[in-house]
Enzyme design. Sequence first.
Site, PDB file in Angstrom:
ATOM      1  N   TYR A  14     -28.089 -27.745  46.579  1.00  0.00           N
ATOM      2  CA  TYR A  14     -28.107 -26.323  46.214  1.00  0.00           C
ATOM      3  C   TYR A  14     -27.226 -26.009  45.015  1.00  0.00           C
ATOM      4  CZ  TYR A  14     -23.765 -26.833  48.759  1.00  0.00           C
ATOM      5  OH  TYR A  14     -22.538 -27.283  49.171  1.00  0.00           O
ATOM      6  N   GLY A  15     -26.530 -27.026  44.481  1.00  0.00           N
ATOM      7  CA  GLY A  15     -25.556 -26.759  43.422  1.00  0.00           C
ATOM      8  C   GLY A  15     -25.767 -27.610  42.195  1.00  0.00           C
ATOM      9  N   THR A  16     -24.732 -28.342  41.817  1.00  0.00           N
ATOM     10  CA  THR A  16     -24.728 -29.073  40.545  1.00  0.00           C
ATOM     11  C   THR A  16     -25.617 -30.308  40.542  1.00  0.00           C
ATOM     12  OG1 THR A  16     -22.802 -30.432  41.101  1.00  0.00           O
ATOM     13  CG2 THR A  16     -22.369 -28.277  40.078  1.00  0.00           C
ATOM     14  N   LEU A  17     -26.172 -30.701  41.697  1.00  0.00           N
ATOM     15  CA  LEU A  17     -27.056 -31.864  41.754  1.00  0.00           C
ATOM     16  C   LEU A  17     -28.526 -31.500  41.542  1.00  0.00           C
ATOM     17  CD1 LEU A  17     -25.348 -33.693  44.754  1.00  0.00           C
ATOM     18  CD2 LEU A  17     -25.422 -34.507  42.390  1.00  0.00           C
ATOM     19  N   GLU A  89     -19.448 -36.330  47.429  1.00  0.00           N
ATOM     20  CA  GLU A  89     -19.116 -35.042  48.042  1.00  0.00           C
ATOM     21  C   GLU A  89     -17.819 -35.108  48.856  1.00  0.00           C
ATOM     22  OE1 GLU A  89     -20.499 -32.509  47.063  1.00  0.00           O
ATOM     23  OE2 GLU A  89     -22.638 -32.828  46.715  1.00  0.00           O
TER      24      GLU A  89
END
Length: 163
Positions: A14-17, A89
Amino acid sequence: VICPVVDMAQVFVYGTLKKGQPNYFRMKNLANGQAEFLAHARTVEPYPLVIATKYSIPFLLNMPGTGQRVRGEIYRVDQKMLGFLDKFEGCPERYQRTKIQLEVQKRDGEGENTLKPGSIVEAFVYSKKTYEPEWLQIPTYESYDAYGDHGLTYVVRENRSPK
């Protein structure tokens, strides 16, 4: 020649990936393992997605029922990539990896591995169960974009000062 069976897992990012985001290259790096994009999706339950710390990192807080239905991407990953993501993570110290229910929005392709729009699937997600209390007071987002109009500049890991 028989190919060995590879245990695959579904992961929701849901983010920087996500595609187009600062750490997406890590999902495509075969040295980290294999990751196959399956579909765009959103969480069935709302969660707080916040941008926090001096590095403007997106965090999904493990507080189902509050926040917004978060949009992201589902990938099928092999065990090597899952191990890389756990390390990247900081699981289980910084993040926890748990299963979450997702509603498939739109898929990519027509193969046997594609997910049907509207279907509910389960995937792993990295979320925070411990966080600063003030994070509950900052805005939540439905979708994260490092280059979005929130005005918060994401600092890539390599540019962060050591603790």
